[in-house]
Design a protein around this motif. Sequence first.
Motif, PDB file in Angstrom:
ATOM      1  N   MET A   1       0.838  -1.220   0.000  1.00 26.66           N
ATOM      2  CA  MET A   1       0.000   0.000   0.000  1.00 26.66           C
ATOM      3  C   MET A   1       0.868   1.263   0.000  1.00 26.66           C
ATOM      4  SD  MET A   1      -3.350   1.102   0.605  1.00 26.66           S
ATOM      5  CE  MET A   1      -4.449   1.679   1.834  1.00 26.66           C
ATOM      6  N   GLU A   2       1.835   1.348   0.938  1.00 27.18           N
ATOM      7  CA  GLU A   2       2.684   2.550   1.044  1.00 27.18           C
ATOM      8  C   GLU A   2       3.525   2.775  -0.203  1.00 27.18           C
ATOM      9  OE1 GLU A   2       2.738   5.292   2.699  1.00 27.18           O
ATOM     10  OE2 GLU A   2       0.988   4.384   3.647  1.00 27.18           O
ATOM     11  N   LYS A   3       4.043   1.657  -0.761  1.00 31.59           N
ATOM     12  CA  LYS A   3       4.886   1.748  -1.947  1.00 31.59           C
ATOM     13  C   LYS A   3       4.066   2.270  -3.137  1.00 31.59           C
ATOM     14  CE  LYS A   3       8.059  -1.123  -4.555  1.00 31.59           C
ATOM     15  NZ  LYS A   3       8.214  -2.476  -5.055  1.00 31.59           N
ATOM     16  N   SER A   4       2.841   1.782  -3.254  1.00 32.11           N
ATOM     17  CA  SER A   4       1.967   2.201  -4.356  1.00 32.11           C
ATOM     18  C   SER A   4       1.581   3.667  -4.203  1.00 32.11           C
ATOM     19  CB  SER A   4       0.699   1.341  -4.382  1.00 32.11           C
ATOM     20  OG  SER A   4       1.048   0.007  -4.585  1.00 32.11           O
ATOM     21  N   ILE A   5       1.327   4.083  -2.976  1.00 32.05           N
ATOM     22  CA  ILE A   5       0.947   5.482  -2.733  1.00 32.05           C
ATOM     23  C   ILE A   5       2.121   6.412  -3.053  1.00 32.05           C
ATOM     24  CG2 ILE A   5       0.341   7.146  -0.929  1.00 32.05           C
ATOM     25  CD1 ILE A   5      -1.478   4.993   0.270  1.00 32.05           C
ATOM     26  N   GLN A   6       3.290   5.993  -2.670  1.00 33.36           N
ATOM     27  CA  GLN A   6       4.488   6.793  -2.968  1.00 33.36           C
ATOM     28  C   GLN A   6       4.670   6.924  -4.485  1.00 33.36           C
ATOM     29  OE1 GLN A   6       8.007   5.277  -0.947  1.00 33.36           O
ATOM     30  NE2 GLN A   6       9.296   6.519  -2.277  1.00 33.36           N
ATOM     31  N   LEU A   7       4.483   5.805  -5.193  1.00 35.59           N
ATOM     32  CA  LEU A   7       4.684   5.815  -6.644  1.00 35.59           C
ATOM     33  C   LEU A   7       3.609   6.629  -7.359  1.00 35.59           C
ATOM     34  CD1 LEU A   7       6.481   4.740  -8.942  1.00 35.59           C
ATOM     35  CD2 LEU A   7       4.892   2.811  -9.143  1.00 35.59           C
ATOM     36  N   VAL A   8       2.365   6.521  -6.902  1.00 36.44           N
ATOM     37  CA  VAL A   8       1.290   7.242  -7.596  1.00 36.44           C
ATOM     38  C   VAL A   8       1.485   8.757  -7.439  1.00 36.44           C
ATOM     39  CG1 VAL A   8      -0.537   7.343  -5.805  1.00 36.44           C
ATOM     40  CG2 VAL A   8      -1.156   7.027  -8.207  1.00 36.44           C
ATOM     41  N   LYS A   9       2.045   9.163  -6.313  1.00 38.40           N
ATOM     42  CA  LYS A   9       2.304  10.590  -6.095  1.00 38.40           C
ATOM     43  C   LYS A   9       3.484  11.062  -6.943  1.00 38.40           C
ATOM     44  CE  LYS A   9       1.579  12.139  -1.810  1.00 38.40           C
ATOM     45  NZ  LYS A   9       1.585  12.210  -0.327  1.00 38.40           N
ATOM     46  N   GLU A  10       4.527  10.267  -6.932  1.00 42.94           N
ATOM     47  CA  GLU A  10       5.743  10.588  -7.688  1.00 42.94           C
ATOM     48  C   GLU A  10       5.460  10.661  -9.198  1.00 42.94           C
ATOM     49  OE1 GLU A  10       8.951   7.941  -6.334  1.00 42.94           O
ATOM     50  OE2 GLU A  10       9.347   7.632  -8.481  1.00 42.94           O
ATOM     51  N   ASN A  11       4.548   9.812  -9.648  1.00 37.49           N
ATOM     52  CA  ASN A  11       4.243   9.704 -11.082  1.00 37.49           C
ATOM     53  C   ASN A  11       3.407  10.868 -11.613  1.00 37.49           C
ATOM     54  OD1 ASN A  11       4.188   8.191 -13.593  1.00 37.49           O
ATOM     55  ND2 ASN A  11       2.035   7.761 -13.132  1.00 37.49           N
ATOM     56  N   LEU A  12       2.878  11.697 -10.719  1.00 41.03           N
ATOM     57  CA  LEU A  12       2.030  12.817 -11.160  1.00 41.03           C
ATOM     58  C   LEU A  12       2.778  13.732 -12.125  1.00 41.03           C
ATOM     59  CD1 LEU A  12      -0.895  13.871 -10.556  1.00 41.03           C
ATOM     60  CD2 LEU A  12       0.184  15.539  -9.043  1.00 41.03           C
ATOM     61  N   LYS A  13       4.087  13.806 -11.971  1.00 42.08           N
ATOM     62  CA  LYS A  13       4.909  14.688 -12.825  1.00 42.08           C
ATOM     63  C   LYS A  13       4.837  14.270 -14.291  1.00 42.08           C
ATOM     64  CE  LYS A  13       9.316  12.205 -12.213  1.00 42.08           C
ATOM     65  NZ  LYS A  13       8.707  10.941 -11.749  1.00 42.08           N
ATOM     66  N   ASN A  14       4.443  13.033 -14.562  1.00 40.57           N
ATOM     67  CA  ASN A  14       4.371  12.556 -15.945  1.00 40.57           C
ATOM     68  C   ASN A  14       3.045  12.889 -16.623  1.00 40.57           C
ATOM     69  OD1 ASN A  14       6.939  11.441 -15.886  1.00 40.57           O
ATOM     70  ND2 ASN A  14       6.185   9.548 -14.930  1.00 40.57           N
ATOM     71  N   SER A  15       2.113  13.432 -15.856  1.00 42.69           N
ATOM     72  CA  SER A  15       0.823  13.802 -16.438  1.00 42.69           C
ATOM     73  C   SER A  15       1.015  14.810 -17.574  1.00 42.69           C
ATOM     74  CB  SER A  15      -0.064  14.416 -15.346  1.00 42.69           C
ATOM     75  OG  SER A  15      -1.133  15.121 -15.931  1.00 42.69           O
ATOM     76  N   ALA A  17      -1.101  17.260 -19.082  1.00 39.36           N
ATOM     77  CA  ALA A  17      -2.398  17.919 -18.901  1.00 39.36           C
ATOM     78  C   ALA A  17      -2.290  19.379 -19.301  1.00 39.36           C
ATOM     79  CB  ALA A  17      -2.846  17.772 -17.448  1.00 39.36           C
ATOM     80  N   LYS A  18      -1.765  19.641 -20.510  1.00 36.88           N
ATOM     81  CA  LYS A  18      -1.460  21.019 -20.889  1.00 36.88           C
ATOM     82  C   LYS A  18      -2.692  21.865 -21.171  1.00 36.88           C
ATOM     83  CE  LYS A  18       0.548  21.687 -24.922  1.00 36.88           C
ATOM     84  NZ  LYS A  18       1.531  21.532 -26.023  1.00 36.88           N
ATOM     85  N   TYR A  19      -3.856  21.270 -21.304  1.00 33.26           N
ATOM     86  CA  TYR A  19      -5.072  22.061 -21.572  1.00 33.26           C
ATOM     87  C   TYR A  19      -5.887  22.310 -20.309  1.00 33.26           C
ATOM     88  CZ  TYR A  19      -3.286  20.926 -26.072  1.00 33.26           C
ATOM     89  OH  TYR A  19      -2.417  20.798 -27.125  1.00 33.26           O
ATOM     90  N   SER A  20      -6.066  21.281 -19.510  1.00 33.49           N
ATOM     91  CA  SER A  20      -6.859  21.461 -18.282  1.00 33.49           C
ATOM     92  C   SER A  20      -5.983  21.842 -17.091  1.00 33.49           C
ATOM     93  CB  SER A  20      -7.593  20.154 -17.944  1.00 33.49           C
ATOM     94  OG  SER A  20      -6.687  19.164 -17.483  1.00 33.49           O
ATOM     95  N   ASN A  21      -4.697  21.548 -17.173  1.00 33.74           N
ATOM     96  CA  ASN A  21      -3.806  21.706 -16.014  1.00 33.74           C
ATOM     97  C   ASN A  21      -4.282  20.913 -14.808  1.00 33.74           C
ATOM     98  OD1 ASN A  21      -1.718  23.349 -16.986  1.00 33.74           O
ATOM     99  ND2 ASN A  21      -3.140  25.087 -17.009  1.00 33.74           N
ATOM    100  N   PHE A  22      -5.071  19.901 -15.054  1.00 32.61           N
ATOM    101  CA  PHE A  22      -5.578  19.051 -13.975  1.00 32.61           C
ATOM    102  C   PHE A  22      -4.849  17.714 -14.084  1.00 32.61           C
ATOM    103  CE2 PHE A  22      -8.644  16.270 -11.848  1.00 32.61           C
ATOM    104  CZ  PHE A  22      -8.973  17.031 -10.732  1.00 32.61           C
ATOM    105  N   GLN A  23      -3.818  17.582 -13.264  1.00 29.69           N
ATOM    106  CA  GLN A  23      -2.972  16.394 -13.372  1.00 29.69           C
ATOM    107  C   GLN A  23      -3.525  15.228 -12.568  1.00 29.69           C
ATOM    108  OE1 GLN A  23       0.822  18.151 -12.040  1.00 29.69           O
ATOM    109  NE2 GLN A  23       1.493  17.883 -14.155  1.00 29.69           N
ATOM    110  N   VAL A  24      -3.497  14.064 -13.183  1.00 29.54           N
ATOM    111  CA  VAL A  24      -3.977  12.847 -12.512  1.00 29.54           C
ATOM    112  C   VAL A  24      -2.965  11.719 -12.754  1.00 29.54           C
ATOM    113  CG1 VAL A  24      -5.917  11.258 -12.199  1.00 29.54           C
ATOM    114  CG2 VAL A  24      -6.353  13.572 -13.052  1.00 29.54           C
ATOM    115  N   SER A  25      -2.736  10.962 -11.711  1.00 26.79           N
ATOM    116  CA  SER A  25      -1.829   9.815 -11.795  1.00 26.79           C
ATOM    117  C   SER A  25      -2.565   8.580 -11.282  1.00 26.79           C
ATOM    118  CB  SER A  25      -0.590  10.094 -10.932  1.00 26.79           C
ATOM    119  OG  SER A  25       0.195   8.936 -10.770  1.00 26.79           O
ATOM    120  N   ALA A  26      -2.232   7.442 -11.858  1.00 23.78           N
ATOM    121  CA  ALA A  26      -2.816   6.172 -11.401  1.00 23.78           C
ATOM    122  C   ALA A  26      -1.712   5.127 -11.315  1.00 23.78           C
ATOM    123  CB  ALA A  26      -3.904   5.710 -12.360  1.00 23.78           C
ATOM    124  N   VAL A  27      -1.863   4.218 -10.381  1.00 17.61           N
ATOM    125  CA  VAL A  27      -0.963   3.059 -10.295  1.00 17.61           C
ATOM    126  C   VAL A  27      -1.822   1.821 -10.112  1.00 17.61           C
ATOM    127  CG1 VAL A  27       0.648   1.840  -8.774  1.00 17.61           C
ATOM    128  CG2 VAL A  27       1.170   4.153  -9.512  1.00 17.61           C
TER     129      VAL A  27
END
Length: 130
Positions: A1-15, A17-27
């Motif tokens: 759980m903790e590892k996945s949460i850390q990764l999903v947060k870290e991965n947000l930078k790859n979003s 979202a240049k039109y909405s500026n609403f970044q979403v990440s999933a793992v």
Amino acid sequence: MEKSIQLVKENLKNSYAKYSNFQVSAVLELKNGELIKGVNVENASYGLSNCAERSALFAAYSNGYRKQDLLRIFVYTNHDYFVSPCGACRQVIRELMEDDAEVILVNNLNETKTIKNIDLLPFGFTEGDL
Ligand code: THU
């Protein structure tokens, strides 16, 4: 759980979202322990944008995994409230994950909210209706 949460947060930078500026990440967490990442990928032709949840699921299926291989999916946005999957993603999650698979929403307060796949789209249209 903790590892996945850390990764999903870290991965947000790859979003992308240049039109909405609403970044979403999933793992997507697989039963074998593997973690598969996804982000929302937008397009100048707005309707062609893809959500983070579907990006992760399509990546898993593209690598040969199927619903029985998938344990749960984490969804993160940098907000202090929970962002829940859109209708299109609910439809896709419903088919591509098991009914009791968990969808875990994560906010920037490090809080989580867990919902079962089946509860995200009750009385949904499925392969059984065809
Ligand atoms: N989006 C996601 O990626 N997942 C969600 O659960 C909600 C919405 C994306 C789509 C679009 O790129 C942006 O967020 C704003 O709607």
